[in-house]
Design an enzyme around this catalytic site. Structure first.
Site, PDB file in Angstrom:
ATOM      1  N   HIS A 240     -53.148  70.778  17.841  1.00  0.00           N
ATOM      2  CA  HIS A 240     -53.822  69.657  18.508  1.00  0.00           C
ATOM      3  C   HIS A 240     -53.109  68.323  18.271  1.00  0.00           C
ATOM      4  O   HIS A 240     -53.463  67.316  18.883  1.00  0.00           O
ATOM      5  CB  HIS A 240     -55.280  69.552  18.041  1.00  0.00           C
ATOM      6  CG  HIS A 240     -56.218  69.146  19.129  1.00  0.00           C
ATOM      7  ND1 HIS A 240     -55.835  68.360  20.189  1.00  0.00           N
ATOM      8  CD2 HIS A 240     -57.540  69.411  19.321  1.00  0.00           C
ATOM      9  CE1 HIS A 240     -56.850  68.151  20.985  1.00  0.00           C
ATOM     10  NE2 HIS A 240     -57.909  68.791  20.487  1.00  0.00           N
TER      11      HIS A 240
ATOM     12  N   ASP B 252     -53.124  69.093  24.148  1.00  0.00           N
ATOM     13  CA  ASP B 252     -54.551  68.845  24.364  1.00  0.00           C
ATOM     14  C   ASP B 252     -55.130  69.966  25.205  1.00  0.00           C
ATOM     15  O   ASP B 252     -54.403  70.784  25.791  1.00  0.00           O
ATOM     16  CB  ASP B 252     -54.780  67.491  25.036  1.00  0.00           C
ATOM     17  CG  ASP B 252     -54.004  67.345  26.335  1.00  0.00           C
ATOM     18  OD1 ASP B 252     -54.202  68.184  27.244  1.00  0.00           O
ATOM     19  OD2 ASP B 252     -53.195  66.402  26.443  1.00  0.00           O
TER      20      ASP B 252
END
Length: 508
Positions: free
Chosen positions: A478, A482
């Site tokens: 992350h 995304d």
């Protein structure tokens, strides 16, 4: 006393060999080197140099091609500072574990290719070791006989630690120099006397020939292995020799009480059905997995799950297998999934990247080196198929088969398991629908593929029909990716799987 080591190269003298000069304490009684009519120039001088004269310091010379010590007196000459190399002459040489790769500090010894007493040729394989990255074969730098093996398979050996001792057979005779006479060598000095060196070599080469198992058996019986008369080849001590010797000394002294105690203890445990915990040392790929997964657990992950209709893919696989002219090639779903994944990565290259945490930058990889996680008897390993975008589905099938065979035999090379850019974990080959994988750093994405299974589906009118469903779970870093980017990538990949004919538009 501070000792410095310098090397003096005598060109065209002693067949262009080298002497190492050991600076030692001054002594007025040291003999001098007498030079009489040198016929060849040395050290670039056209005539014999005058540096072999009376001096306030002296040097002890150890010729690497002979086994004697000679003292020279010198005032001035051309030296180069080099560390003296320990060249064995008719003696024992230590064979260490060499550096097998960058960042490798230790390796696990898998097997020995030789035994104590075996004759070894130069470059002959000695043993096989396994690092965190690959299995490596260690070869011999010398020609000689294996004198002593210091480790057994399963041991963890650090880089630079001695693996075995070898009696080197090469003998370098002393070559007399023309017109040079020297006084009798000193019996004192750094190298010690010639008789001392000879006796030391005799003691070393006189080591008992036996396997580590026999040596361990002698320790259990508290027997000095040197006292046992060997009946094997070249006087090798065999297991039967140790047991026979133990029986002889046991008639007078009785067997070792420790062995009786251990046997009684084992029998007691067996009768009482006692169960004990067992400690297992993690080796090879298991150790690498501990390191990589510990690092991966610190990375913020998110997972994206999707269902993919594989009816068309199932039909395509059946068609491939029915029209397969090569019986050695077995068509599966995975090569097609890998190829379609590569096409999807072309549109979303961020998933084919790695993250440099120190520089806070992302490196987008040009080649699609897709790793395939494989469960082997030696642990989890992830070899990768190089440059998938330039391979056909048939070429991917053959490369995948090659990697699987090497992985099961623990023969993968360092190149096979390095350089991956994204990983696929095919858990469906073993069982299970879903998985939540951890990324293989420094990669930023990993895909877990479940088992294809028939499930009931409903039409808009409420009718039921069967559908082949594949569950995929994409784990992503992350810090780099995304959810929206991963979802678009998965939609592209899903389209190519559900409609295989679309893949033809992207083939080259």
């Amino acid at each position: 006393m501070m000792i410095t080591v310098r090397r003096l190269t005598l060109k065209n003298l002693h067949n262009s060999t080298c002497r190492w000069f050991h600076r030692c304490a001054s002594s007025p009684s040291l003999p001098l080197l007498v030079v009489s009519e040198l016929k060849r120039p040395i050290l670039g001088f056209g005539s014999p140099p005058n540096f072999f004269t009376q001096s306030s310091s002296s040097f002890s010379s150890v010729d690497v091609r002979s086994n004697f010590n000679i003292v020279y007196a010198s005032r001035d000459c051309c030296f180069s500072s080099h560390a003296a190399v320990d060249h064995p002459v008719n003696g024992i040489v230590d064979v260490p574990l060499a550096q097998t790769g960058e960042g490798i500090a230790e390796c696990e010894l898998l097997k020995w290719c030789v035994q104590e007493g075996d004759q070894v040729e130069e470059f002959q394989p000695l043993c096989a070791v396994q690092s965190d990255k690959a299995t490596i074969e260690i070869t011999s730098r010398y020609k000689g006989k294996v004198s002593q093996i210091l480790h057994v398979p399963g041991d963890i050996v650090k880089v630079g630690e001695t693996l075995l001792k070898m009696a080197v057979e090469e003998s370098f005779p002393t070559v007399p120099s023309e017109g040079v006479t020297v006084n009798q060598p000193l019996v004192q000095g750094l190298g010690g006397s010639g008789s001392q060196n000879t006796s030391l070599n005799e003691n070393r080469t006189g080591a008992v020939l036996c396997t580590p198992a026999v040596r361990n058996l002698s320790k259990q019986y508290e027997i000095n292995i040197n006292d046992v008369q060997g009946t094997g080849k070249d006087g090798r001590v065999l297991k039967e020799d140790v047991l026979r010797y133990a029986a002889v000394i046991g008639s007078d002294e009785g067997p070792p009480s420790r062995l009786h105690t251990e046997s009684a203890h084992q029998i007691l445990e067996s009768e009482n059905l006692q169960y004990e915990d067992k400690t297992v040392q993690l080796r090879g790929f298991h150790r690498a997995m501990v390191k990589s997964m510990t690092m991966a657990a610190k990375v913020p992950h998110f997972h994206y799950v999707e269902e993919i209709n594989c009816d068309s893919l199932v039909d395509l696989k059946v068609s491939f297998q029915n029209e397969n002219p090569d019986p050695t090639v077995k068509h599966t779903f995975l090569p097609f999934l890998v190829k379609s994944l590569s096409v999807a990565l072309t549109r979303y290259p961020m998933l084919n990247s790695c993250f440099n945490e120190e520089m806070n930058e992302v490196i987008i990889k040009g080649a699609h080196n897709i790793g395939i996680a494989m469960a082997t008897p030696y642990g989890l390993v992830v070899p990768n198929i190089k440059k998938v975008q330039s391979l056909s589905i048939l070429e991917i099938t053959r490369e995948l088969s090659r990697l699987q065979q090497l992985a099961m035999e623990n023969k993968l090379s360092a190149d096979d398991i390095s350089g991956g850019t994204i990983t696929v974990s095919n858990i469906g080959a073993i069982g299970g629908k879903f998985g939540s994988p951890l990324i293989n750093l420094p990669e930023v994405a990993i895909i877990a593929i479940g088992r294809i299974q028939k499930v009931p589906q409903f039409t808009d009118e409420g009718n039921v029909y069967p559908l082949s469903i594949l569950n995929v779970n994409i784990g992503a870093d992350h810090r780099v990716l995304d959810g929206a980017m991963v979802a678009r990538f998965c939609n592209e990949w899903k389209l190519l799987i559900e409609k295989p004919e679309m893949l033809l538009l992207h083939m080259r």
